[in-house]
Design an enzyme around this catalytic site. Structure first.
Site, PDB file in Angstrom:
ATOM      1  CB  ALA A  21      -0.895  -0.004   1.232  1.00  0.00           C
ATOM      2  CB  CYS A  22       3.312   1.824  -2.234  1.00  0.00           C
ATOM      3  SG  CYS A  22       3.307   0.048  -1.970  1.00  0.00           S
TER       4      CYS A  22
END
Length: 889
Positions: A21-22
């Site tokens: 989750a970037c």
């Protein structure tokens, strides 16, 4: 094992839980003008996405960050001490290598030997300068040695075909990866990039450390027309150097929730895949996706293969992450035909995703069909494009911005720097959809089961069981009175499953004293990073239950396009008539489809201990059938009787599915399951998750035929069957949506489950790739439970000889399943609470403690580690002080 090197599964940790989750972004010049400023702007974007990354307890330790850019020819000519051929006639490999000299030299020899064996030249090596003074204490011990290898084409400086060299570098880096596996130091080895066009600078770094760590990126001679950057936030996992983004072609923000199934399906194609472009080189790349890679890295490997195999990058991305086309009535028919045609070639890599991608000539981005990840972009009047997870990553004066917009669900945004322009989603997809006569190919080759004429010989459909024969079958497959009342009746009356309260106070399957359905040992995962579950009702347009039954076409058979028949069902629950059509489909469409039924029952005299040999024979029979050109296999328990014991359908399905994957044959056949063991939604979900493309719940239909007057007297039989199938379809959508999955094709074979209470050896053999955190029973116990149910059905001395077992899963029943909350425990607690009665409360706790000893739950397996002497109470901190350290974050 040092941090930064992916450990093996241990305890509750499993590297297959790798998710991201970037923050992702890129800056590019539309006309392809290279400059050092682009790289600096990329680093600035990276620094401003810092909040989207993770930081460990060591503030200098991050989950990874990096930058992908074009190869800077002028820079490399100035820093290497050997001659380079012209641009495009050489490639650069960016390698992580072990720090140990002997291990590094051994791996470098492998690299050089593979390059030479593939007919290319090793031009030389360069050690990449790094400044590791800013690395954290936990990162420094895992730092690799970073070197670049320069690879020249086979013909020296003249006559090199850049496309052909690019493909050859793909084969080289796949071969190297396979060869190095198992060598000393392999855990520290990774090929970040190997290309004539692009290079990746990345590491287990914080966003702001990338430019500091790699002095190359601050050298004015280093130029590029694009910079693709990524700041990683790894959830539930250990960060590592190799799993930092960008990968060789992509940077990804999100999760591929179907990753296990996608990887299995790619592996299963090994035997059937062929390519005119790659030729014999295709045999050298397996395993295509190495073990232990993250979902993003697996996706990157798949994209590389498709592009090397002849697809354009955008075409490949549309196959991997298709728009929602099944229920979208507003979609242009040509585009719908494109997606429908490719649905047979490639199952979607499904999940929330914003993916930026580049091959060095084009750069773009796409969103998943739900649009569950943010991606915004702007265009300036001097031909700069900036795309990122949010705006504000670069300070650009408003008067220079000519457009601001965002990526929308399923849409694609592309910059072609060779053409010097932006190609929008409409133009891009219209062109691809018009390139081939997809509508014609579908018309000629697509067969819908529902549209096949009914066969004249309907006497091949078995008649419904009645009387004792029906009751015996129901008992043998674990039907209960509760199933009839709480499962079947609401489904046929309302076309949906009944509502129930959350929570369960009955024991897990492995702790139960009763024979439990095998699917009860499997618990579906849920999407647990940052995306909410999909609402399958309000977001129905993105959901699809379409299933393609039968062989998958050659994924790389671009020149074979449009030549293979395909069998489609609108949803995966088959009526008896539909199954009969599939079973005798050769009579209707000829030899394009050949169906073989494999019996999953066996002689009861073999007993429970005979099941293992039966499963092995079943797998071998399936393999022989596929090699004999049967391309639809029906696994059937129809023959179950007093003399015939059955292998649980879920076990048989998964065993055959994985056996065919291991043999590279799975994509050459379809798996249909004809079973009495599928009643409720979870049964169908597990069968789908382990490879069933369609399921015929024949005993449900027999039960409706015989018992409809009791279950729903107001309905006719066709309506009841229709409502049941509709209810299962709605239930499957609900189940899929909890994992962020939208299509049955993606869900099929994705095995989105954890096993609870099954031995690891049993799982590894028959449910390969499934995580089992808590071990328990194996094949011996599962087969014994199946035998017990069979004996109950056909035995002479059973209290349920004339009616079904009460069940007791959903509510407390006398002689039913055990429950923690019984009339006695509820009464004791109510007396204690309402009357402030200490005596009643002690009686209540005594009952609960006795239940723990009876193993109603896993905590009953545990006990306190009592000290030899009690700690004096005055040495124990007060509750008031303890709670000050509690945190609710």
């Amino acid at each position: 094992m040092h941090p930064g090197v992916l450990p093996s599964p241990k305890g509750l940790y499993d590297p297959s839980n790798e998710h991201d989750a970037c923050g992702v972004g890129f800056v590019a010049h539309i006309k392809g003008e290279k400059s050092h400023n682009i790289i600096q702007q990329g680093l600035t974007i990276l620094q401003r996405l810092h909040h989207r990354g993770a930081v460990g307890a060591d503030p200098l330790s991050g989950d990874g960050a990096g930058l992908l850019m074009q190869i800077s020819d002028g820079f490399f000519r100035n820093v290497v001490d050997f001659d380079l051929p012209e641009v495009g006639a050489y490639g650069v490999g960016m390698l992580f290598l072990p720090q140990d000299d002997a291990e590094r030299e051994a791996i470098q020899k492998v690299v050089e030997s593979v390059i030479t064996e593939e007919g290319q030249q090793v031009l030389g090596w360069r050690t990449v300068p790094v400044d590791n003074s800013g690395l954290g204490e936990t990162v420094y011990p895992t730092e690799p040695c970073i070197r670049q290898v320069f690879v020249g084409g086979a013909s020296g400086a003249q006559g090199i075909d850049q496309k052909e060299l690019e493909r050859k570098l793909f084969i080289i880096h796949k071969r190297i990866t396979v060869t190095v596996k198992g060598m000393a130091g392999a855990a520290y080895f990774y090929i970040n990039s190997m290309s004539t066009r692009t290079i990746v600078y990345k590491g287990m770094l914080l966003a702001g450390q990338v430019g500091e760590y790699y002095p190359d990126l601050n050298d004015e001679r280093m130029v590029s027309a694009l910079a693709l950057v990524h700041q990683r936030f790894s959830t539930n996992t250990f960060p590592t150097w190799d799993l930092a983004h960008p990968f060789r072609m992509i940077a990804h923000n999100g999760e591929i929730n179907t990753n296990q199934g996608n990887v299995n399906w790619m592996a299963a194609r090994q035997h059937s895949m062929a390519s005119d472009i790659l030729g014999d080189d295709l045999k050298k790349i397996w395993p295509l996706i190495p073990e232990g890679q993250s979902d993003s890295a697996c996706f990157d490997n798949a994209l590389e293969l498709l592009v090397a195999g002849g697809y354009s990058m955008t075409h490949a991305m549309m196959m991997l992450i298709p728009e929602a086309w099944g229920s979208n009535e507003l979609m242009d028919s040509k585009r719908r035909d494109f997606y429908e045609y490719h649905a047979a070639l490639m199952e979607p890599w499904d999940g929330p995703a914003a993916v930026a991608f580049t091959d060095g000539r084009q750069i773009g981005a796409t969103l998943d069909r739900n649009g569950l990840r943010p991606a915004r972009y702007l265009i300036t009047d001097d031909d700069l494009v900036v795309l990122a997870s949010e705006m504000g990553v670069l300070e650009i004066p408003e008067d220079k911005i000519v457009k601001k917009w965002r990526l929308q669900p399923g849409k694609m945004f592309l910059i072609d720097m060779e053409e010097g322009r932006i190609i929008d989603d409409q133009e891009l997809k219209d062109k691809l959809a018009s390139d081939k006569p997809y509508a014609q190919w579908l018309e000629e080759n697509q067969i819908h089961v529902s549209k096949l004429a009914d066969r004249k010989e309907e006497n091949t459909i078995p008649e419904a069981l009645t009387g004792d024969a029906l009751l015996n079958a129901q008992q043998a497959f674990g039907y209960t009175q509760e199933d009839m009342k709480f499962i079947l009746a609401p489904m046929i009356k309302k076309g949906e499953e009944d509502l129930g309260s959350m929570g369960a106070d009955n024991p897990q399957a492995v702790l139960s004293d009763r024979s439990r359905h095998l699917s009860n040992y499997f618990k579906q995962n849920f999407a647990q990073v940052t995306n909410p579950p999909i609402d399958p009702i309000r977001e129905e347009i993105v959901m699809s239950l379409i299933s393609l039954v039968g062989p998958k076409p050659n994924l790389l058979g671009i020149n074979e396009a449009g030549s293979q028949k395909r069998l489609e069902v609108a949803q995966p629950v088959l009526s008896n008539r539909d199954l009969d059509k599939i079973r005798h489909i050769t009579d209707v469409v000829g030899d394009d489809f050949r169906t073989k039924t494999l019996d999953i029952t066996y002689d009861v005299s073999l007993g429970a201990e005979g099941m293992e040999a039966v499963i092995q024979t079943l797998c071998e029979d399936a393999e022989a059938a596929v090699e004999g050109h049967y391309n639809i296999l029906v696994l059937s328990d129809r023959n179950m009787s007093k003399e015939r014991l059955t292998v649980p359908a879920l076990l048989a399905t998964s065993a055959v599915h994985h056996h065919l994957i291991r043999k590279g044959l799975r994509t050459e056949t379809g798996l249909v399951v004809e079973t009495a063991a599928a009643i409720e939604n979870h049964h169908f979900a597990t069968l789908a998750g382990y490879g069933a493309e369609a399921v015929n719940p024949w005993l449900v239909f027999d039960t409706l035929e015989t018992n409809l007057s009791t279950l729903a007297p107001e309905l006719d039989i066709e309506t009841a069957k229709y409502n049941y199938i509709k209810a299962v379809g709605k239930g499957l959508k609900k189940v899929m949506s909890k994992m962020g999955i939208c299509t049955y094709q993606s869900y099929c074979g994705a095995q989105i489950f954890d096993a609870v209470g099954l031995k690891e050896t049993f799982i590894d053999k028959y449910f390969t790739g499934t995580s089992t955190k808590i071990e328990g029973v194996g094949l011996a116990e599962i087969s014994t439970e199946a035998k017990q149910l069979h004996d109950r059905a056909y035995g002479e001395q059973d209290i349920y000889q004339h009616h079904l077992d009460v069940g007791g899963d959903y509510a407390y029943r006398v002689r039913g399943e055990a429950h923690a909350w019984t009339p006695e425990t509820i009464a004791k607690l109510q007396h204690a609470a309402r009357g402030n009665d200490a005596k009643s409360y002690k009686e209540f706790t005594k009952i609960i403690n006795e239940q723990n000893k009876a193993l109603l739950n896993f905590r009953g397996l545990m006990d306190f580690k009592w000290a030899d002497t009690p700690v004096p109470l005055d040495e124990v901190e007060s509750a008031k002080d303890i709670v000050k350290r509690f945190a609710t974050g």
